[in-house]
Design a protein around this motif. Structure first.
Motif, PDB file in Angstrom:
ATOM      1  N   GLN A 156      -6.412  47.458  37.566  1.00  0.00           N
ATOM      2  CA  GLN A 156      -6.237  48.724  36.840  1.00  0.00           C
ATOM      3  C   GLN A 156      -4.806  48.927  36.365  1.00  0.00           C
ATOM      4  O   GLN A 156      -4.225  50.002  36.470  1.00  0.00           O
ATOM      5  CB  GLN A 156      -6.717  49.904  37.680  1.00  0.00           C
ATOM      6  CG  GLN A 156      -8.242  50.001  37.664  1.00  0.00           C
ATOM      7  CD  GLN A 156      -8.760  51.143  38.505  1.00  0.00           C
ATOM      8  OE1 GLN A 156      -8.158  51.531  39.478  1.00  0.00           O
ATOM      9  NE2 GLN A 156      -9.905  51.669  38.112  1.00  0.00           N
ATOM     10  N   GLU A 270      -2.484  55.520  32.237  1.00  0.00           N
ATOM     11  CA  GLU A 270      -3.208  55.546  33.517  1.00  0.00           C
ATOM     12  C   GLU A 270      -4.606  56.130  33.330  1.00  0.00           C
ATOM     13  O   GLU A 270      -5.548  55.721  34.016  1.00  0.00           O
ATOM     14  CB  GLU A 270      -2.420  56.340  34.559  1.00  0.00           C
ATOM     15  CG  GLU A 270      -1.010  55.827  34.830  1.00  0.00           C
ATOM     16  CD  GLU A 270      -0.956  54.352  35.221  1.00  0.00           C
ATOM     17  OE1 GLU A 270      -1.982  53.781  35.606  1.00  0.00           O
ATOM     18  OE2 GLU A 270       0.148  53.769  35.108  1.00  0.00           O
ATOM     19  N   GLN A 274      -7.923  54.209  34.324  1.00  0.00           N
ATOM     20  CA  GLN A 274      -8.819  54.785  35.328  1.00  0.00           C
ATOM     21  C   GLN A 274     -10.201  55.108  34.768  1.00  0.00           C
ATOM     22  O   GLN A 274     -11.218  54.853  35.396  1.00  0.00           O
ATOM     23  CB  GLN A 274      -8.178  56.068  35.874  1.00  0.00           C
ATOM     24  CG  GLN A 274      -8.931  56.714  37.030  1.00  0.00           C
ATOM     25  CD  GLN A 274      -8.736  55.924  38.324  1.00  0.00           C
ATOM     26  OE1 GLN A 274      -7.661  55.374  38.559  1.00  0.00           O
ATOM     27  NE2 GLN A 274      -9.787  55.823  39.142  1.00  0.00           N
ATOM     28  N   TYR A 275     -10.226  55.709  33.570  1.00  0.00           N
ATOM     29  CA  TYR A 275     -11.493  56.254  33.058  1.00  0.00           C
ATOM     30  C   TYR A 275     -12.031  55.506  31.838  1.00  0.00           C
ATOM     31  O   TYR A 275     -13.107  55.840  31.353  1.00  0.00           O
ATOM     32  CB  TYR A 275     -11.317  57.729  32.673  1.00  0.00           C
ATOM     33  CG  TYR A 275     -10.813  58.624  33.773  1.00  0.00           C
ATOM     34  CD1 TYR A 275     -11.635  58.979  34.850  1.00  0.00           C
ATOM     35  CD2 TYR A 275      -9.521  59.133  33.740  1.00  0.00           C
ATOM     36  CE1 TYR A 275     -11.173  59.818  35.861  1.00  0.00           C
ATOM     37  CE2 TYR A 275      -9.054  59.969  34.737  1.00  0.00           C
ATOM     38  CZ  TYR A 275      -9.873  60.310  35.795  1.00  0.00           C
ATOM     39  OH  TYR A 275      -9.418  61.134  36.787  1.00  0.00           O
ATOM     40  N   GLN A 350     -10.628  61.949  40.729  1.00  0.00           N
ATOM     41  CA  GLN A 350      -9.886  60.673  40.742  1.00  0.00           C
ATOM     42  C   GLN A 350      -8.382  60.839  40.468  1.00  0.00           C
ATOM     43  O   GLN A 350      -7.681  59.853  40.244  1.00  0.00           O
ATOM     44  CB  GLN A 350     -10.506  59.704  39.731  1.00  0.00           C
ATOM     45  CG  GLN A 350     -11.893  59.201  40.175  1.00  0.00           C
ATOM     46  CD  GLN A 350     -12.564  58.341  39.126  1.00  0.00           C
ATOM     47  OE1 GLN A 350     -12.119  57.233  38.857  1.00  0.00           O
ATOM     48  NE2 GLN A 350     -13.623  58.852  38.518  1.00  0.00           N
ATOM     49  N   SER A 353      -5.955  58.709  42.591  1.00  0.00           N
ATOM     50  CA  SER A 353      -5.851  57.316  42.181  1.00  0.00           C
ATOM     51  C   SER A 353      -4.944  57.167  40.947  1.00  0.00           C
ATOM     52  O   SER A 353      -4.115  56.254  40.867  1.00  0.00           O
ATOM     53  CB  SER A 353      -7.264  56.802  41.915  1.00  0.00           C
ATOM     54  OG  SER A 353      -7.224  55.567  41.288  1.00  0.00           O
ATOM     55  N   VAL A 354      -5.099  58.061  39.965  1.00  0.00           N
ATOM     56  CA  VAL A 354      -4.233  58.043  38.775  1.00  0.00           C
ATOM     57  C   VAL A 354      -2.771  58.199  39.202  1.00  0.00           C
ATOM     58  O   VAL A 354      -1.885  57.467  38.735  1.00  0.00           O
ATOM     59  CB  VAL A 354      -4.627  59.190  37.807  1.00  0.00           C
ATOM     60  CG1 VAL A 354      -3.606  59.336  36.697  1.00  0.00           C
ATOM     61  CG2 VAL A 354      -6.025  58.954  37.246  1.00  0.00           C
ATOM     62  N   LYS A 357      -1.249  55.152  40.889  1.00  0.00           N
ATOM     63  CA  LYS A 357      -0.925  54.093  39.925  1.00  0.00           C
ATOM     64  C   LYS A 357       0.382  54.417  39.180  1.00  0.00           C
ATOM     65  O   LYS A 357       1.202  53.533  38.913  1.00  0.00           O
ATOM     66  CB  LYS A 357      -2.081  53.918  38.928  1.00  0.00           C
ATOM     67  CG  LYS A 357      -3.146  52.941  39.418  1.00  0.00           C
ATOM     68  CD  LYS A 357      -2.587  51.521  39.431  1.00  0.00           C
ATOM     69  CE  LYS A 357      -3.536  50.553  40.100  1.00  0.00           C
ATOM     70  NZ  LYS A 357      -2.976  49.190  40.177  1.00  0.00           N
TER      71      LYS A 357
END
Lengths: 385, 385
Positions: A156, A270, A274-275, A350, A353-354, A357
């Protein structure tokens, strides 16, 4: 105004029919690696035009460079280029094909782990094969600069690099190649070019009058022409103005001698990783949120933007700032690009997580004041819900 | 928008202290011919800075390149360069020194009669020695283009030439080197840059939105900063804005893809050759007269200029045109540059000679419509009395 160095060695060949000119720009006898994406250039006739013009050159093809080009895909092209001993790269496509080709050009003769090219943000690049480009999607400005962004799905990662060695030697910009773009790609391109301009403008004033006026000129052009491109996709002048505006937006002319922001891109990358959102979509989401979050730090330029770009004639600073933000958001929405995460079905689950990163990529101090830390980034993401 | 090719290979090093950078830009071991003018660079410290930075390089000096550089002067430099076998030219000065150096660079290895370089408008140039420049007078844009103008007193010639081979490899633009300029030279430079922009803008619309907005940005910058430079000659930001505006005004960015005029320069060159007027003075004289004479052909752009540059908000086209002309004239006068021949003590007695030179130089069909013939040129001169 800050000191600056400006070097724009890429020759631009602009206009209908200019693809024919590439035969005079590629060294005679060169063995060409021609890179492209998913095949739209076969549908719109560009592929046939290029092969026709390059009769007599030896050409190796590599197709399948995807949006947000993947390291794993590009490494296949690197291996092909090494095996075939190519000595010129011709990128035919949009920003992803160009960015991917920049990676390929610097990786073919690179000694060492090729991911270092990306991870070092390009500093390890000491040479690259020459690149020519035929642009078919105005957006990233990659056609006249040394920037590229490469992704790695398994980790990612989506990271940018820069090297003067990967600036294209020439780029063909033929607006007719953009007539057949789907509306979403047209919109993404306009939003991307708008936000490139924004990143170099919406900071704090340093009395750089030419740069400010030029950025405002690009904004006004995109605002006038963007909706027209959706309504009249085969209007040559509209497509030409957008194509040139997008190149100018990131060839260096706007950003020299002034502070730059790039927080929207940092956070936006990011969100794509992520998405899977389009790059343009992430910018449309993040920019209005950043404008509001950073309004105190950007107040002078927000007011100038409201006045010169959006025609605000009052003298209420708070009102001017709201006009700047609301009109920008409305423009993105008018282009068919929603400006809230919720419109893409995304909630805050999420965000951790973003944010981790962002931290891993050492982009936790973003913006022209380096004041957008992880906490601020989270606030911005919440403003964008 | 018209098709265009844009190639800007000159690296710009902009800002205070950038002269120190030239040691990294000139090839190691190069034997340098350093060219300059009448000695102002010795008074303002630039000469000492350059020699200090270039310790270790072998340098041959040629001084005495005059305003409107003379073929006979330049040929002495050509002979010196040949004799000394130099392989790099470093121009230190304003547009005349740069233009003269471009001639020298293309003449040193030229086979044949060197006047052909000028007379052919540069088409006979097939190579040139590399050039670097340190600009000390923002005006002509010569620091980032392939243009030059050379004069020949004995025949009253003043002719321009162009070649891609004489584009400087680098140009240093340090605004502090312009602090000591006499007001007349500051004014001439601002007028010259303004009129370069004008020649590429004041024609007819071709829906080139970026180019129009950029030109308007340069106009606005010069209008805001020009008078300030006269009032506050050591204001860094003011000098920096003027210096960058003047480079941008003629590096190609404004003129690509649009019609161009250049009638003011065509007629102005003859006025310099005939009367010895400064280049900027001739432009200030000719431009308002051409605006009036050509108002029907330029009406759309005159109105746009009145609105976007001079803030005209009415809707009367004739009035807008008058505003455009009157404000332009007033700006030149505000810069201390009179806009009528009579202010320089010139009457119509030598017009026949000016007009016959125009004819001799095959510039008798000037302007974006090629409609300014000798009769029209005379009418323009009479309007300028």
């Amino acid at each position: 105004m800050f000191n600056f160095t400006l070097h724009l060695p890429t020759k631009i060949l602009f206009g209908k029919g200019q693809i024919a000119e590439i035969k005079n720009q590629i060294p005679a006898g060169a063995k060409i690696l021609m890179t492209y994406g998913g095949g739209s250039i076969k549908r719109n006739g560009v592929y046939d035009q290029v092969l026709d013009v390059l009769k007599g050159f030896e050409i190796v093809e590599f197709s399948g460079i995807e949006p947000n080009p993947q390291f794993s895909t590009l490494m296949k092209a690197v291996e092909l280029g090494r095996r075939e001993k190519v000595d010129f790269l011709l990128a035919v496509g949009g920003g992803s094909v160009l960015d991917g080709t920049k990676f390929i050009a610097s990786a073919i003769n690179f000694q060492g782990n090729e991911w270092e090219i990306v991870k070092s943000h390009g500093t390890v690049i000491k040479s690259a094969l020459p690149i020519g480009a035929i642009l078919t999607l105005p957006a990233t400005g990659s056609e006249m600069n040394g920037n590229a962004v490469v992704s790695r799905k398994e980790t990612q990662d989506k990271l940018g690099f820069f090297s003067p060695f990967v600036k294209p030697q020439f780029s063909v910009l033929d607006p007719t190649t953009t007539f057949s773009l789907p509306p979403r790609q047209t919109a993404n391109g306009v939003v991307d070019a708008f936000v490139h301009t924004f990143e170099q403008y919406m900071t704090y004033p340093v009395d750089a009058k030419v740069q400010d006026r030029f950025a405002e000129g690009v904004f006004l052009t995109l605002i006038e022409e963007g909706p027209k491109a959706l309504a009249e996709p085969e209007n040559y002048d509209v497509r030409a103005n957008i194509m040139w505006a997008a190149t100018i937006a990131l060839n260096g002319i706007l950003g020299i001698g002034v502070p730059q922001d790039w927080a929207s891109h940092g956070i936006g990358h990011e969100l794509t990783a992520q998405y899977g959102l389009d790059h343009g979509q992430t910018l449309a989401i993040v920019v209005p949120a950043i404008m509001w979050h950073q309004r105190e730090f950007k107040k002078e330029k927000l007011v100038q933007f409201a006045q010169r770009v959006w025609g605000y004639q009052g003298n209420d600073r708070e009102q001017a700032i709201r006009v700047a933000i609301d009109k920008t958001r409305a423009f993105f929405e008018q282009m068919g690009t929603p400006t809230r995460l919720s419109a893409y079905g995304i909630d805050d689950s999420q965000f951790p997580s973003v944010l981790s990163k962002l931290k891993e990529h050492k982009t936790e101090n973003l913006g022209e004041h380096k004041n957008i830390d992880i906490k601020a980034a989270e606030e911005i993401l919440r403003l964008a819900l």
